[in-house]
Design an enzyme around this catalytic site. Structure first.
Site, PDB file in Angstrom:
ATOM      1  N   ASN A 105      -5.064 -10.669  -3.502  1.00  8.12           N
ATOM      2  CA  ASN A 105      -4.867 -10.041  -2.184  1.00  8.12           C
ATOM      3  C   ASN A 105      -4.379  -8.611  -2.386  1.00  8.12           C
ATOM      4  O   ASN A 105      -4.546  -7.752  -1.541  1.00  8.12           O
ATOM      5  CB  ASN A 105      -3.863 -10.836  -1.326  1.00  8.12           C
ATOM      6  CG  ASN A 105      -2.577 -11.152  -2.052  1.00  8.12           C
ATOM      7  OD1 ASN A 105      -2.453 -10.974  -3.263  1.00  8.12           O
ATOM      8  ND2 ASN A 105      -1.591 -11.649  -1.324  1.00  8.12           N
ATOM      9  N   GLN A 158       2.078  -5.938  -3.030  1.00  8.33           N
ATOM     10  CA  GLN A 158       2.510  -5.998  -1.621  1.00  8.33           C
ATOM     11  C   GLN A 158       3.858  -5.279  -1.429  1.00  8.33           C
ATOM     12  O   GLN A 158       4.234  -4.492  -2.280  1.00  8.33           O
ATOM     13  CB  GLN A 158       2.601  -7.445  -1.114  1.00  8.33           C
ATOM     14  CG  GLN A 158       1.254  -8.089  -0.848  1.00  8.33           C
ATOM     15  CD  GLN A 158       0.698  -8.820  -2.051  1.00  8.33           C
ATOM     16  OE1 GLN A 158       1.426  -9.451  -2.790  1.00  8.33           O
ATOM     17  NE2 GLN A 158      -0.591  -8.754  -2.249  1.00  8.33           N
ATOM     18  N   ARG A 208       3.438 -29.207  -4.566  1.00  4.19           N
ATOM     19  CA  ARG A 208       3.142 -29.891  -5.841  1.00  4.19           C
ATOM     20  C   ARG A 208       1.709 -30.406  -5.901  1.00  4.19           C
ATOM     21  O   ARG A 208       1.428 -31.446  -6.472  1.00  4.19           O
ATOM     22  CB  ARG A 208       4.175 -30.991  -6.114  1.00  4.19           C
ATOM     23  CG  ARG A 208       5.509 -30.372  -6.456  1.00  4.19           C
ATOM     24  CD  ARG A 208       6.665 -31.204  -6.098  1.00  4.19           C
ATOM     25  NE  ARG A 208       6.790 -31.380  -4.670  1.00  4.19           N
ATOM     26  CZ  ARG A 208       7.807 -31.953  -4.076  1.00  4.19           C
ATOM     27  NH1 ARG A 208       8.786 -32.425  -4.802  1.00  4.19           N
ATOM     28  NH2 ARG A 208       7.862 -32.080  -2.772  1.00  4.19           N
ATOM     29  N   THR A 242      -5.886 -11.651   3.860  1.00  6.35           N
ATOM     30  CA  THR A 242      -7.011 -11.069   3.126  1.00  6.35           C
ATOM     31  C   THR A 242      -8.108 -12.118   2.903  1.00  6.35           C
ATOM     32  O   THR A 242      -9.154 -11.801   2.356  1.00  6.35           O
ATOM     33  CB  THR A 242      -6.533 -10.557   1.763  1.00  6.35           C
ATOM     34  OG1 THR A 242      -5.905 -11.641   1.077  1.00  6.35           O
ATOM     35  CG2 THR A 242      -5.546  -9.412   1.912  1.00  6.35           C
ATOM     36  N   THR A 270      -8.586  -3.808  -0.915  1.00  3.77           N
ATOM     37  CA  THR A 270      -9.125  -5.158  -1.076  1.00  3.77           C
ATOM     38  C   THR A 270     -10.098  -5.530   0.025  1.00  3.77           C
ATOM     39  O   THR A 270     -11.137  -6.116  -0.222  1.00  3.77           O
ATOM     40  CB  THR A 270      -7.956  -6.169  -1.121  1.00  3.77           C
ATOM     41  OG1 THR A 270      -7.093  -5.780  -2.184  1.00  3.77           O
ATOM     42  CG2 THR A 270      -8.433  -7.588  -1.358  1.00  3.77           C
ATOM     43  N   LYS A 287       2.021   2.242  -5.021  1.00  2.00           N
ATOM     44  CA  LYS A 287       2.680   1.739  -6.248  1.00  2.00           C
ATOM     45  C   LYS A 287       1.774   1.881  -7.451  1.00  2.00           C
ATOM     46  O   LYS A 287       2.231   2.086  -8.558  1.00  2.00           O
ATOM     47  CB  LYS A 287       3.033   0.250  -6.108  1.00  2.00           C
ATOM     48  CG  LYS A 287       4.049  -0.061  -5.050  1.00  2.00           C
ATOM     49  CD  LYS A 287       4.320  -1.543  -4.989  1.00  2.00           C
ATOM     50  CE  LYS A 287       3.154  -2.374  -4.526  1.00  2.00           C
ATOM     51  NZ  LYS A 287       2.710  -2.160  -3.146  1.00  2.00           N
ATOM     52  N   ASP A 347       2.220  14.823   0.520  1.00  5.12           N
ATOM     53  CA  ASP A 347       1.216  15.847   0.839  1.00  5.12           C
ATOM     54  C   ASP A 347       0.391  15.510   2.089  1.00  5.12           C
ATOM     55  O   ASP A 347      -0.147  16.416   2.726  1.00  5.12           O
ATOM     56  CB  ASP A 347       0.267  16.036  -0.356  1.00  5.12           C
ATOM     57  CG  ASP A 347      -0.360  14.708  -0.769  1.00  5.12           C
ATOM     58  OD1 ASP A 347       0.403  13.793  -1.134  1.00  5.12           O
ATOM     59  OD2 ASP A 347      -1.590  14.570  -0.676  1.00  5.12           O
ATOM     60  N   GLY A 378     -10.974  -3.252   2.817  1.00 10.38           N
ATOM     61  CA  GLY A 378     -11.606  -2.096   3.469  1.00 10.38           C
ATOM     62  C   GLY A 378     -11.157  -1.915   4.921  1.00 10.38           C
ATOM     63  O   GLY A 378     -11.630  -1.027   5.621  1.00 10.38           O
ATOM     64  N   GLY A 411       0.103  13.862  -4.592  1.00 11.52           N
ATOM     65  CA  GLY A 411      -1.356  13.789  -4.728  1.00 11.52           C
ATOM     66  C   GLY A 411      -1.703  12.544  -5.509  1.00 11.52           C
ATOM     67  O   GLY A 411      -0.824  11.894  -6.073  1.00 11.52           O
ATOM     68  N   GLY A 458      -4.296  -4.923  -4.242  1.00 13.04           N
ATOM     69  CA  GLY A 458      -5.356  -4.095  -4.805  1.00 13.04           C
ATOM     70  C   GLY A 458      -4.870  -2.687  -4.866  1.00 13.04           C
ATOM     71  O   GLY A 458      -4.189  -2.227  -3.948  1.00 13.04           O
ATOM     72  N   HIS A 459      -5.116  -2.036  -5.960  1.00 12.22           N
ATOM     73  CA  HIS A 459      -4.836  -0.609  -5.960  1.00 12.22           C
ATOM     74  C   HIS A 459      -5.866   0.140  -6.780  1.00 12.22           C
ATOM     75  O   HIS A 459      -6.498  -0.419  -7.665  1.00 12.22           O
ATOM     76  CB  HIS A 459      -3.405  -0.311  -6.405  1.00 12.22           C
ATOM     77  CG  HIS A 459      -3.044  -0.819  -7.749  1.00 12.22           C
ATOM     78  ND1 HIS A 459      -2.066  -1.748  -7.958  1.00 12.22           N
ATOM     79  CD2 HIS A 459      -3.545  -0.510  -8.958  1.00 12.22           C
ATOM     80  CE1 HIS A 459      -1.988  -1.994  -9.245  1.00 12.22           C
ATOM     81  NE2 HIS A 459      -2.864  -1.258  -9.880  1.00 12.22           N
ATOM     82  N   ASP A 494       0.818  -1.224   0.000  1.00  8.24           N
ATOM     83  CA  ASP A 494       0.000   0.000   0.000  1.00  8.24           C
ATOM     84  C   ASP A 494       0.848   1.269   0.000  1.00  8.24           C
ATOM     85  O   ASP A 494       0.466   2.284   0.593  1.00  8.24           O
ATOM     86  CB  ASP A 494      -0.966   0.034   1.209  1.00  8.24           C
ATOM     87  CG  ASP A 494      -1.788  -1.231   1.306  1.00  8.24           C
ATOM     88  OD1 ASP A 494      -2.291  -1.680   0.267  1.00  8.24           O
ATOM     89  OD2 ASP A 494      -1.908  -1.784   2.412  1.00  8.24           O
ATOM     90  N   ARG A 501       2.846  10.158  -1.309  1.00  7.27           N
ATOM     91  CA  ARG A 501       1.925  10.729  -0.336  1.00  7.27           C
ATOM     92  C   ARG A 501       2.582  11.747   0.612  1.00  7.27           C
ATOM     93  O   ARG A 501       2.192  11.863   1.782  1.00  7.27           O
ATOM     94  CB  ARG A 501       1.228   9.613   0.458  1.00  7.27           C
ATOM     95  CG  ARG A 501       0.737   8.485  -0.444  1.00  7.27           C
ATOM     96  CD  ARG A 501      -0.495   7.819   0.049  1.00  7.27           C
ATOM     97  NE  ARG A 501      -1.644   8.713  -0.073  1.00  7.27           N
ATOM     98  CZ  ARG A 501      -2.886   8.398   0.305  1.00  7.27           C
ATOM     99  NH1 ARG A 501      -3.133   7.234   0.822  1.00  7.27           N
ATOM    100  NH2 ARG A 501      -3.865   9.257   0.168  1.00  7.27           N
TER     101      ARG A 501
HETATM  102  P1  IMP Z   1      -2.351 -12.815   2.464  1.00  9.87           P
HETATM  103  O1  IMP Z   1      -1.407 -12.289   1.426  1.00  9.87           O
HETATM  104  O2  IMP Z   1      -3.803 -12.577   2.138  1.00  9.87           O
HETATM  105  O3  IMP Z   1      -2.052 -14.227   2.835  1.00  9.87           O
HETATM  106  O4  IMP Z   1      -2.100 -11.967   3.808  1.00  9.87           O
HETATM  107  C1  IMP Z   1      -0.864 -12.008   4.524  1.00  9.87           C
HETATM  108  C2  IMP Z   1      -0.492 -10.639   5.059  1.00  9.87           C
HETATM  109  O5  IMP Z   1      -0.170  -9.772   3.973  1.00  9.87           O
HETATM  110  C3  IMP Z   1      -1.611  -9.936   5.840  1.00  9.87           C
HETATM  111  O6  IMP Z   1      -1.039  -9.177   6.879  1.00  9.87           O
HETATM  112  C4  IMP Z   1      -2.223  -9.018   4.820  1.00  9.87           C
HETATM  113  O7  IMP Z   1      -2.872  -7.903   5.418  1.00  9.87           O
HETATM  114  C5  IMP Z   1      -0.983  -8.605   4.034  1.00  9.87           C
HETATM  115  N1  IMP Z   1      -1.291  -8.207   2.655  1.00  9.87           N
HETATM  116  C6  IMP Z   1      -1.614  -9.005   1.625  1.00  9.87           C
HETATM  117  N2  IMP Z   1      -1.814  -8.281   0.510  1.00  9.87           N
HETATM  118  C7  IMP Z   1      -1.598  -6.998   0.842  1.00  9.87           C
HETATM  119  C8  IMP Z   1      -1.606  -5.778   0.094  1.00  9.87           C
HETATM  120  O8  IMP Z   1      -1.855  -5.723  -1.110  1.00  9.87           O
HETATM  121  N3  IMP Z   1      -1.296  -4.656   0.804  1.00  9.87           N
HETATM  122  C9  IMP Z   1      -0.986  -4.677   2.113  1.00  9.87           C
HETATM  123  N4  IMP Z   1      -0.957  -5.790   2.841  1.00  9.87           N
HETATM  124  C10 IMP Z   1      -1.253  -6.946   2.214  1.00  9.87           C
END
Ligand code: IMP
Length: 427
Positions: free
Chosen positions: A38, A223, A142, A128, A299, A16, A332, A301, A414, A40-41, A13, A330
């Site tokens: 997992n 991530q 495997r 997530t 992803t 990126k 700003d 909230g 911004g 999201g942007h 977060d 960020r």
């Molecule tokens: P997982 O990737 O869903 O297995 O989560 C493992 C850890 O990575 C947790 O602490 C999640 O909150 C964190 N995590 C997974 N994806 C993101 C992301 O895109 N941004 C920030 N933290 C993430």
């Protein structure tokens, strides 16, 4: 020709999405190489606002090819929903290619992610719950099913049958949950396979050709480094490598082909889920950063934990990735703060340390040692020229640059594309 990797340098977060969107414009190929949905942007561009989880940001470019690499785990339902949403807003998805070696997130992965988290109780990772960990675990064990398996119904049936029998016994015998119907999963995934078939190919061939043709390739990280299973705050980590090395592996590009590695740092720190975060602010300042910056997960909230910039963790991130360029996002968000703190060391059991410990238990005990700098207390979002930034903000950046041990090339002030200061060109 250049191959540029954009890597999250903290706990994900870092903003990126905007940087990738910006750099994807002139790129010929944009590749996602790790994680799954997992990630999201939110991308805000001239076409509108989009929430992407799997599809690379190159999808908005009129010329770029978008690739979901072998290092990604793909939930085909999520991918198809995302493709449909883009099409609805007028975007073409015909230049999207998916590696035939990418593993699939299956329904039992999602169920098991939730059940495993509940079984961890107070020690939950805070995943997530998208099935990412169980899908990567199966890849290594495997027991995975890959996109290419969907292209041959018989192969898929045989593999699913053997694996699902095993998964159903875990679901029923370990977790007392209901088993999944093999026929239902088979039919559902065969349907996905039919729709996705034109997009599934050997993406390494496509990338090799692009490199030979002198094209510009952007590796889009998901991530952040501090969630890496090797170098992150294990076990509070994700399950695939979001790092520069992970970029080569997850795209199928030799390490010597990588020209530039951009480390994206937010001007402060955030983290979602469990695990240590030495600079976390559980006070008014932390809450105010969260509200000003709207720090809630794209992803899930979930509210993000907010804190001051951790230069110990940041320097470690530079070391293990070999960043050639730093990006500060960020900035700003800090506009109204009278003073700013940077963590330059930790105090552990009465002693000062300047390294990022491997042990999560140790890191949990680390107290941040701060350096305090004056704030600028003026809006900076309309500034485009580095020299026009208030002196306090240039001083803050200079100190970050020194501590992170990597030259800053981009500063984001911004969420919009144009709210960017280029100190040094990237392409
Ligand atoms: P997982 O990737 O869903 O297995 O989560 C493992 C850890 O990575 C947790 O602490 C999640 O909150 C964190 N995590 C997974 N994806 C993101 C992301 O895109 N941004 C920030 N933290 C993430």
């Amino acid at each position: 020709m250049s191959v540029v990797a954009v890597i999250g340098a903290q706990w994900g977060d870092e903003g990126k999405g905007k940087i990738v969107d910006l750099l994807a414009e002139p790129a010929d190929v944009v590749v996602r190489f790790s994680g799954g949905d997992n990630a999201g942007h939110t991308v805000v561009n001239q076409f509108g606002e989009f929430k992407l989880h799997l599809i690379p940001s190159g999808i908005f470019s009129t010329k770029a090819i978008s690739v979901i690499g072998n290092g990604v785990v793909v939930n085909p339902r999520v991918l198809l929903d995302e493709m449909a949403a883009l099409k609805k807003q007028g975007m073409a998805t015909s230049r999207l290619f998916i590696s035939d070696r990418a593993h699939l997130v299956m329904p039992y992965h999602i169920l098991l992610d939730g059940l495993e988290e509940e079984a961890r109780g107070g020690k939950a990772i805070g995943t997530t719950r998208k099935g990412i960990g169980p899908a990567f675990a199966d890849k290594v064990a495997r027991l995975g099913i890959r996109t290419s398996d969907l292209l041959d119904r018989d192969v898929f049936r045989e593999r699913l049958s053997a694996i699902l029998a095993h998964k159903n016994s875990i679901l029923t015998k370990v977790y007392n949950a209901r088993p999944l119907s093999e026929d239902d999963v088979y039919e559902e995934y065969c349907r996905y396979g039919e729709i996705l078939a034109p997009h599934i190919c050997d993406t390494t061939a496509l990338l090799a050709k692009a490199m030979n043709d002198g094209k510009d390739i952007l590796l889009e990280g998901a991530q952040g480094t501090l969630l890496d299973p090797d170098f992150g705050t294990y076990p509070y980590a994700t399950s695939s490598s979001p790092m520069a090395g992970g970029g080569c592996l997850g795209a199928g590009i030799g390490p010597a082909r990588l020209d530039k590695v951009l480390g994206v740092f937010k001007a402060y720190c955030t983290r979602v889920g469990g695990g240590p975060m030495p600079t976390e602010l559980k006070d008014k300042v932390g809450n105010s950063i969260r509200e000003v910056a709207h720090e809630y997960g794209t992803t899930t909230g979930r509210p993000r934990r907010c804190g001051w910039f951790d230069a110990v963790a940041a320097r470690f991130s530079t070391r293990v990735n070999g960043f050639t360029h730093a990006v500060i996002t960020r900035l700003d968000v800090l506009d109204t703060r009278p003073t700013l703190k940077i963590c330059t060391g930790y105090e552990l059991n009465g002693e000062k340390i300047d390294f990022f410990p491997a042990s999560t238990t140790m890191l949990e005990k680390c107290q941040p040692i701060y350096e305090e700098l004056p704030g600028w207390q003026t809006p900076i979002s309309d500034i485009r020229d580095f020299s026009k930034l208030p002196p306090q903000s240039r001083r803050y950046l200079a100190r970050l640059e020194e501590l992170v041990a990597c030259p800053i090339s981009i500063i984001s002030v911004g969420e919009r594309r144009e709210q960017t200061i280029f100190k040094k060109p990237v392409w």
